[in-house]
Enzyme design. Structure first.
Site, short mmCIF file in Angstrom:
data_model
loop_
_atom_site.label_atom_id
_atom_site.label_comp_id
_atom_site.label_asym_id
_atom_site.label_seq_id
_atom_site.Cartn_x
_atom_site.Cartn_y
_atom_site.Cartn_z
N ASP A 67 -7.86 51.13 62.59
CA ASP A 67 -8.09 50.19 61.38
C ASP A 67 -6.94 49.27 60.90
OD1 ASP A 67 -6.30 52.14 60.70
OD2 ASP A 67 -7.60 53.53 59.24
N ASN A 136 -8.76 63.11 50.99
CA ASN A 136 -10.23 63.46 50.79
C ASN A 136 -11.22 63.56 52.18
OD1 ASN A 136 -10.57 60.69 52.06
ND2 ASN A 136 -11.35 59.76 50.46
N HIS A 138 -10.98 61.85 54.92
CA HIS A 138 -11.53 60.67 55.64
C HIS A 138 -10.69 60.65 57.14
CE1 HIS A 138 -8.20 57.97 53.55
NE2 HIS A 138 -7.84 58.07 54.93
N GLU A 143 -14.51 56.66 54.76
CA GLU A 143 -14.70 57.22 53.48
C GLU A 143 -15.86 58.38 53.37
OE1 GLU A 143 -11.85 57.37 51.93
OE2 GLU A 143 -11.36 55.29 51.18
C1 GLP Z 1 -5.01 56.03 56.11
C2 GLP Z 1 -5.11 55.59 57.27
C3 GLP Z 1 -5.54 57.07 57.96
C4 GLP Z 1 -4.62 58.04 57.78
C5 GLP Z 1 -4.19 58.37 56.47
C6 GLP Z 1 -3.42 59.44 56.17
O1 GLP Z 1 -5.62 55.98 55.33
N1 GLP Z 1 -6.08 54.63 57.53
O2 GLP Z 1 -5.73 56.85 59.45
O3 GLP Z 1 -4.84 59.32 58.35
O4 GLP Z 1 -3.91 57.10 55.82
O5 GLP Z 1 -1.97 58.86 56.15
P1 GLP Z 1 -0.49 59.57 56.08
O6 GLP Z 1 -0.24 60.32 57.27
O7 GLP Z 1 0.32 58.84 55.40
O8 GLP Z 1 -0.97 60.84 55.00
#
Ligand code: GLP
Length: 240
Positions: A67, A136, A138, A143
């Site tokens: 993304d 959440n 995702h 989402e």
């Molecule tokens: C973002 C990314 C996800 C990732 C999430 C969790 O939302 N788009 O791909 O899994 O963050 O991030 P973190 O590893 O910093 O908790």
């Protein structure tokens, strides 16, 4: 799904990097689906060490990131493009022409989605997709929704995601939109590795393991993929 529980994030990073080493050494031109966020950083650090020790090479590897934020220049310090270059690509021998990102500023999101889908197909599909998980539930930026998505699309980020990710932007308000691979694109990967660490992920991890498959908990779709490894530390696994 095969769930492995580790003592801490460092142990996960070692095990995850080993998985990559096996894949890269058996298929030097493997196609990797990569993720951002704090969770994969220790794994990337171990991959860099392996590269420095001559254990692996990225020279024929192709990558597709999950993304990218919209309304942010790709060279902005908070873009996922910059994140990946700082945390992995600039430190290994990857061929920049084989590095792929969604364009968060594409004028035509449908055309951008088609372009990415075609590029993944032309590369032979993703061999190993790395995923983190949002609080959440995702995955990438899919989402909670009424339906599972398919190919890449432009998403409006939820308040919960904004609350979780604002910390990476400091005082600058974070983007409200992102381009993300869809659930279908993720599920077409041949193998998936999901990493979750820390107590904040415990509820999402519990929901993932409940067996219920619903777009309200996007990660729950992974129950329907036949080659998924989940690596958790004790804190993320505490409600299992
Ligand atoms: C973002 C990314 C996800 C990732 C999430 C969790 O939302 N788009 O791909 O899994 O963050 O991030 P973190 O590893 O910093 O908790």
């Amino acid at each position: 799904m095969e769930t492995r529980i580790f003592e801490n994030a460092e142990e996960i990073a070692v095990a995850a990097a080993e998985l990559y080493k096996e894949l890269i050494n058996s298929k030097p031109d493997a196609v990797l689906g990569l993720a951002t966020g704090a969770t994969p950083v220790p794994t990337y650090q171990n991959l860099i060490k392996m590269y420095e020790n001559g254990e692996i090479s990225f020279k024929d590897i192709t990558t597709f990131n999950l993304d990218e934020y919209c309304d942010l220049d790709k060279n902005d310090k908070n873009s996922y493009y910059t994140f990946m270059h700082e945390n992995l690509f600039s430190k290994v021998d990857i061929d920049e022409s084989k590095v792929n990102f969604l364009d968060g500023n594409a004028p035509d999101c449908d055309a951008e989605s088609k372009r990415y889908a075609e590029a993944i197909k032309a590369a032979g599909g993703i061999d190993l997709q790395l995923l983190g998980i949002g609080t959440n539930g995702h995955i990438a930026f899919n989402e909670p929704a009424d339906e599972f998505t398919d190919e890449a699309f432009k998403v409006t980020l939820t308040q919960s995601t904004i609350d979780s990710n604002q910390k990476y932007f400091g005082d600058v308000p974070m983007p409200r939109y992102a381009m993300t691979m869809g659930i279908g694109s993720i599920m077409r990967s041949k193998k998936i590795l999901l990493i979750a660490t820390g107590e904040a992920k415990a509820d999402a991890v519990k929901a993932l393991h409940s067996g219920e498959v619903t777009p309200r908990i996007p990660c729950s779709i992974l129950n329907q993929h036949d080659d998924v490894i989940i690596m958790l530390d004790k804190a993320a696994a505490k409600l299992l």
